[in-house]
Motif scaffolding. Structure first.
Motif, mmCIF file in Angstrom:
data_model
loop_
_atom_site.group_PDB
_atom_site.id
_atom_site.type_symbol
_atom_site.label_atom_id
_atom_site.label_comp_id
_atom_site.label_asym_id
_atom_site.label_seq_id
_atom_site.Cartn_x
_atom_site.Cartn_y
_atom_site.Cartn_z
ATOM 1 N N ALA A 689 0.848 -1.186 0.000
ATOM 2 C CA ALA A 689 0.000 0.000 0.000
ATOM 3 C C ALA A 689 0.885 1.238 0.000
ATOM 4 C CB ALA A 689 -0.901 -0.005 1.226
ATOM 5 N N PRO A 690 0.539 2.204 -0.816
ATOM 6 C CA PRO A 690 1.370 3.407 -0.853
ATOM 7 C C PRO A 690 1.192 4.177 0.450
ATOM 8 C CG PRO A 690 -0.635 3.727 -2.114
ATOM 9 C CD PRO A 690 -0.651 2.308 -1.647
ATOM 10 N N SER A 691 2.233 4.869 0.862
ATOM 11 C CA SER A 691 2.075 5.614 2.098
ATOM 12 C C SER A 691 1.420 6.955 1.786
ATOM 13 C CB SER A 691 3.422 5.810 2.769
ATOM 14 O OG SER A 691 4.327 6.332 1.836
ATOM 15 N N LEU A 692 0.798 7.472 2.769
ATOM 16 C CA LEU A 692 0.156 8.766 2.609
ATOM 17 C C LEU A 692 1.197 9.829 2.910
ATOM 18 C CD1 LEU A 692 -3.106 7.855 4.520
ATOM 19 C CD2 LEU A 692 -2.812 8.036 2.050
ATOM 20 N N LEU A 693 1.365 10.760 1.996
ATOM 21 C CA LEU A 693 2.399 11.768 2.186
ATOM 22 C C LEU A 693 1.855 12.999 2.900
ATOM 23 C CD1 LEU A 693 4.128 11.547 -1.288
ATOM 24 C CD2 LEU A 693 4.791 10.447 0.845
ATOM 25 N N VAL A 694 0.632 13.333 2.622
ATOM 26 C CA VAL A 694 0.069 14.548 3.191
ATOM 27 C C VAL A 694 -0.962 14.216 4.262
ATOM 28 C CG1 VAL A 694 -1.077 16.737 2.690
ATOM 29 C CG2 VAL A 694 0.398 15.678 0.959
ATOM 30 N N ALA A 695 -1.856 13.313 3.947
ATOM 31 C CA ALA A 695 -2.945 13.035 4.864
ATOM 32 C C ALA A 695 -2.453 12.277 6.091
ATOM 33 C CB ALA A 695 -4.020 12.213 4.149
ATOM 34 N N ASP A 696 -3.143 12.454 7.176
ATOM 35 C CA ASP A 696 -2.839 11.784 8.430
ATOM 36 C C ASP A 696 -4.150 11.192 8.921
ATOM 37 O OD1 ASP A 696 -1.042 12.656 11.400
ATOM 38 O OD2 ASP A 696 -2.837 11.431 11.279
ATOM 39 N N LEU A 697 -4.160 9.869 9.061
ATOM 40 C CA LEU A 697 -5.431 9.206 9.333
ATOM 41 C C LEU A 697 -6.050 9.626 10.659
ATOM 42 C CD1 LEU A 697 -4.681 5.619 8.061
ATOM 43 C CD2 LEU A 697 -5.834 7.477 6.881
ATOM 44 N N MET A 698 -5.215 10.004 11.598
ATOM 45 C CA MET A 698 -5.762 10.428 12.883
ATOM 46 C C MET A 698 -6.321 11.846 12.763
ATOM 47 S SD MET A 698 -5.527 8.035 15.009
ATOM 48 C CE MET A 698 -5.429 8.433 16.753
ATOM 49 N N ARG A 699 -5.472 12.706 12.245
ATOM 50 C CA ARG A 699 -5.822 14.110 12.189
ATOM 51 C C ARG A 699 -6.913 14.387 11.159
ATOM 52 N NH1 ARG A 699 -0.988 18.122 10.475
ATOM 53 N NH2 ARG A 699 -2.262 19.833 9.742
ATOM 54 N N ASP A 700 -6.922 13.609 10.102
ATOM 55 C CA ASP A 700 -7.851 13.891 9.009
ATOM 56 C C ASP A 700 -9.034 12.926 8.967
ATOM 57 O OD1 ASP A 700 -6.244 16.030 8.020
ATOM 58 O OD2 ASP A 700 -4.890 14.569 7.134
ATOM 59 N N ARG A 701 -9.485 12.511 10.137
ATOM 60 C CA ARG A 701 -10.621 11.588 10.173
ATOM 61 C C ARG A 701 -11.810 12.102 9.383
ATOM 62 N NH1 ARG A 701 -10.691 8.548 15.717
ATOM 63 N NH2 ARG A 701 -8.507 8.752 16.213
ATOM 64 N N ASP A 702 -12.089 13.389 9.539
ATOM 65 C CA ASP A 702 -13.263 13.953 8.877
ATOM 66 C C ASP A 702 -13.099 13.917 7.365
ATOM 67 O OD1 ASP A 702 -14.233 14.347 11.350
ATOM 68 O OD2 ASP A 702 -13.929 16.527 11.385
ATOM 69 N N LEU A 703 -11.917 14.290 6.909
ATOM 70 C CA LEU A 703 -11.657 14.239 5.465
ATOM 71 C C LEU A 703 -11.799 12.811 4.969
ATOM 72 C CD1 LEU A 703 -8.552 16.503 4.701
ATOM 73 C CD2 LEU A 703 -10.958 16.943 4.209
ATOM 74 N N LEU A 704 -11.315 11.871 5.785
ATOM 75 C CA LEU A 704 -11.365 10.475 5.389
ATOM 76 C C LEU A 704 -12.810 10.003 5.226
ATOM 77 C CD1 LEU A 704 -10.083 7.738 4.818
ATOM 78 C CD2 LEU A 704 -9.963 7.341 7.278
ATOM 79 N N SER A 705 -13.661 10.363 6.168
ATOM 80 C CA SER A 705 -15.018 9.842 6.023
ATOM 81 C C SER A 705 -15.741 10.540 4.877
ATOM 82 C CB SER A 705 -15.802 9.895 7.343
ATOM 83 O OG SER A 705 -15.830 11.194 7.828
ATOM 84 N N LEU A 706 -15.401 11.785 4.634
ATOM 85 C CA LEU A 706 -15.968 12.462 3.461
ATOM 86 C C LEU A 706 -15.484 11.782 2.177
ATOM 87 C CD1 LEU A 706 -17.655 14.854 2.430
ATOM 88 C CD2 LEU A 706 -15.553 16.209 2.380
ATOM 89 N N ALA A 707 -14.197 11.482 2.141
ATOM 90 C CA ALA A 707 -13.635 10.841 0.955
ATOM 91 C C ALA A 707 -14.293 9.484 0.728
ATOM 92 C CB ALA A 707 -12.122 10.668 1.116
ATOM 93 N N ARG A 708 -14.509 8.775 1.816
ATOM 94 C CA ARG A 708 -15.120 7.458 1.707
ATOM 95 C C ARG A 708 -16.538 7.559 1.148
ATOM 96 N NH1 ARG A 708 -15.945 2.210 3.769
ATOM 97 N NH2 ARG A 708 -17.900 1.996 4.886
ATOM 98 N N ARG A 709 -17.303 8.493 1.711
ATOM 99 C CA ARG A 709 -18.680 8.663 1.251
ATOM 100 C C ARG A 709 -18.718 9.062 -0.227
ATOM 101 N NH1 ARG A 709 -21.311 13.114 4.169
ATOM 102 N NH2 ARG A 709 -19.600 12.919 5.645
#
Ligand code: ADP
Ligand code: MG
Length: 747
Positions: A689-709
């Protein structure tokens, strides 16, 4: 000067335009231009090129994607007397004196303190550098310079430690008439880049500032304009501009938001695209469910399901009643009752006249499942069969034909069960235990194992993946974005939580003396030594550190505290056959204490084993410690887990303290994510799996769930990302995620 045309080079950079004819750009700099082909004034020396190379920056695109790690505020300049303690200040003056007080080794020592006195017409500011002896040569009395940094009070004077300095020409006024800064705050921002020796951040900044304007308009946005507008995302080119040269705080925050969201959205689109590809055009058997079936199944368990189990059963039953192949991750701590819930689902398949399969990562585990499920189904008409690698060819052939003709209702085995050559009459539910040992892709192999539907199309079973290594929700969404997640949080009643103690290695004598008393009383125990990483275990003499460690501990206990007790060792170098033999002797009580590496991590279920001692516990990760501890506390008796280790570093100490403080696997998993950082957890779980360079799964939880939706809705709307507007998005998605997700590029 006519710039040489950029030679034709392969388009490698993700930002680069593809097949468009190259427009004439000033100086011919393009996103795919290699740094070694830049013309003056941007030409780089060989040393600089090499330094960029060490940062993996080889093309202009690489350069643009090298984002600042942070930003420094450049304060408006003031006279020294106006500097405020505790704030970032900036002042210009003349160096009037310097002093170096070395550590050991005098003048040439690497350690030491270098001080310089900066004077303007209002006062004195001390500049201090630690462990930078070369400053002696850089800063000389009589120089004029501008210094910036955090102002501190030191005795009666003011000082800045490790200031950022720049030389000032003699003619420059101490207080520039024109404002140095922009914006109302009087401050501007300076990007600080990850740097290497020979390539300081300031150099990178200047270089990027020169190149970016030449190429920024070439950056094509892969997000369609309507989508970008709906989500208020800036243009990609604008995001890079704002990241490298923000005019205020808001700009780099906005830039980061766009770039982090991009990473998460592409990842999630990839995950949903794969789900679409795996499941396209296939359906699963629809299983019936009613009160009678429910009661008949529940009657098989000698206990009432817990509320957690009940709600998971309802979720699963809903899945199985639709023709969409279920994909559910069932997570719960060791012993939380997952297998019982999985058995419920398997029995729904049997009730519908179809088959179910349960796959375990090891033979030991498969046998354990077989035993407990056979017990639960005793006296019923359900036909359960075990399939493992160690059976004879004849037995295996017999089982295979039982599966193919439907004589076997429930098959339990290792992953050989879902091999290409295995045929099922009608597999409706596939349960996979310990998901992470299998890898995500194996699910694809299940396709077509459910016979065909009434129109002759291959069917795919419903899939339930069980994991006892709780995956923090944030991570689960990212990695298994295409799985629905069910969670069992609370253990069934009547469990006695394991007591955990942390002791220093110096106390090992007491620990083992106490352990002996437990063995005398008829209990069994595990002593675990760490698996040393491969790098450390290559030493000669045919031994590796791991085994040496194991042998040392074994020898010491055999001759010392546990003399006369029945000891055995278990490690990965033993053949599977020997390991199984040792385990079954331990299970039947013929061994008192097992000295093992982490091979016992998964699945071992020996209720009479009530003590675990973990040597060098500080060297284990949290998740692993938790898995190990789960091997005890499986019976009614009080179990104890002793963590032996130094607090070799703050993280190790935090892990040990966390283990003592809680037995909740979810709490531990979140803590683990916090301590190790998602990058590591992520990487370890999903090789490739490629590493995330900018996003941070802890800090960007909200962005993550938006991206998922958004990704889910997007793929539902446009299942192959095949429209012209999506072509660049699709291309970049394939470049980044195509390989590890095994995406077929059919667009
Ligand atoms: P897991 O698969 O999560 O490790 P299991 O399903 O194997 O957990 O259950 C662990 C033990 O707890 C088994 O012995 C099982 O019979 C028992 N158990 C499961 N659910 C309950 C319950 N609701 N009440 C009492 N005991 C239960
Ligand atoms: Mg289990």
């Amino acid at each position: 000067m006519v710039p040489a045309a950029a030679p034709p080079v392969a388009v490698t950079g993700v930002l680069a335009r593809s097949s468009h004819p190259a427009p004439e750009y000033r100086l011919g700099v393009r996103l795919d231009t290699p740094l070694n082909q830049l013309d003056p004034p941007h030409r780089l020396s060989a040393a600089r090129l090499a330094a960029f190379g060490r940062l993996d920056i080889n093309t202009v695109t690489d350069l643009i994607k090298h984002l600042p790690a942070r930003y420094e505020r450049i304060e408006a300049e003031s006279s020294i007397i106006e500097l405020k303690e505790g704030q970032i200040g900036r002042a210009t003056g003349e160096i009037t004196a310097t002093r170096f007080s070395g550590g050991k080794g005098g003048r040439f020592s690497k350690s030491g303190r270098f001080e310089a006195v900066l004077l303007d017409h209002t006062g004195r500011l001390d500049l201090v550098w630690f462990n930078q002896p070369h400053m002696v040569h850089r800063i000389l009395p009589g120089m004029r310079l501008r210094a910036q940094g955090k102002v501190a009070r030191y005795g009666v004077g003011l000082q800045i430690v490790n200031p950022v300095i720049e030389p000032v020409r003699g003619t420059e006024p101490e207080h520039p008439v024109e404002p140095v800064t922009e914006g109302q705050t009087g401050a501007t921002l300076r990007p600080v880049y990850p740097a290497v020796d020979g390539l300081p951040s300031a150099t990178i900044q200047k270089f990027i500032a020169g190149i970016l304007p030449l190429v920024v308009d070439q950056i094509e946005d892969h997000l369609p304009a309507e989508y970008r507008q709906a989500r208020s995302l800036p243009l990609l080119s604008e995001a890079y501009r704002m990241a490298h040269a923000p005019s205020d705080e808001g700009q780099h925050v906005e830039a980061r938001r766009r770039l982090a969201f991009d990473e998460l959205l592409l990842l999630q689109l990839g995950v949903f695209l794969r789900r679409e590809q795996v499941l396209r055009g296939t359906s699963a058997p629809v299983l019936g469910w009613n009160q009678t079936i429910d009661q008949r199944i529940r009657a098989r368990f000698g206990f009432a399901l817990t509320p957690d189990q009940d709600s998971v059963v309802i979720e699963i039953a809903a899945d199985l009643q639709t023709p969409a192949p279920a994909n559910r991750l069932l997570q719960g701590d060791v012993g939380s009752g997952k297998t019982v819930v999985a058995l419920y689902a398997m029995l729904m398949a049997v009730a519908a006249g179809r088959q179910a399969a349960l796959m375990a990562p090891t033979e030991i585990l498969a046998e354990q499942h077989f035993r407990s499920i056979s017990d639960a189904l005793q006296g019923s008409k359900v036909r359960v069969a075990l399939l493992t690698g160690s059976m004879s060819d004849r037995e295996r052939a017999e089982r295979f034909s039982g599966l193919a003709c439907g004589d076997i209702d429930i098959a339990i085995g290792t992953h050989a069960l879902i091999g290409q050559s295995v045929r099922f009459a009608s597999l409706a539910v596939a349960v996979i235990d310990e998901q992470h040992r299998f890898g995500v892709h194996q699910r694809a192999g299940l396709r077509g194992k459910s016979g065909t539907d009434d129109r002759g199309r291959p069917m795919t079973p419903h899939t339930i993946v069980m994991t006892a290594t709780p995956i923090p929700r944030t991570l689960a969404l990212t990695l298994f974005g295409d799985l629905d997640v069910s969670t069992i949080r609370h253990l069934p009643p009547g469990r006695t939580p394991v007591i955990t103690r942390w002791v220093q290695p110096a106390q090992s004598g007491e620990v083992y003396t106490w352990l002996r008393t437990r063995l005398d009383a008829g209990d069994q125990a595990f002593v675990v030594v760490p698996a040393i990483d491969a790098g450390a275990s290559t030493a000669g003499e045919g031994g590796d550190a791991e085994l040496n460690d194991l042998r040392t501990v074994h020898a010491r206990l055999e001759a010392g505290e546990l003399a006369g007790k029945r000891l055995a060792v278990l490690h990965g170098r033993l053949s599977a056959h020997t390991r199984d033999a040792v385990m079954s002797r331990f299970r039947s009580g013929q061994i008192d204490c097992l000295i093992a590496t982490t091979v016992i991590e998964v699945g071992v279920d020996v209720p009479n084993a009530t003590v675990m001692v973990i040597e060098h516990a500080d060297q284990f990760g949290l998740a692993q410690l938790h898995q190990l501890r789960g091997r005890v506390g499986r019976g009614a008796k009080q179990s104890v887990c002793v963590l032996m280790g130094d607090a070799s570093n703050p993280d190790a100490e935090a892990r040990l303290r966390t283990m003592v403080a809680t037995t909740d696997g979810f709490e531990l998993a979140e803590k683990d994510l916090e301590l190790r950082g998602p990058g590591e957890v992520f990487g370890a779980r999903q090789a490739g799996a490629p590493s995330l360079l900018v996003a941070d799964l802890m800090r960007d939880r909200d962005l993550l769930s938006l991206a998922r939706r958004d990704a889910q809705a997007w793929i539902e709307r446009s299942p192959s990302l095949g429209t012209p507007k999506e072509s660049l998005l699709r291309k970049r998605l394939m470049q980044q995620h195509g390989r590890w997700l095994g995406l077929a590029d059919v667009g």
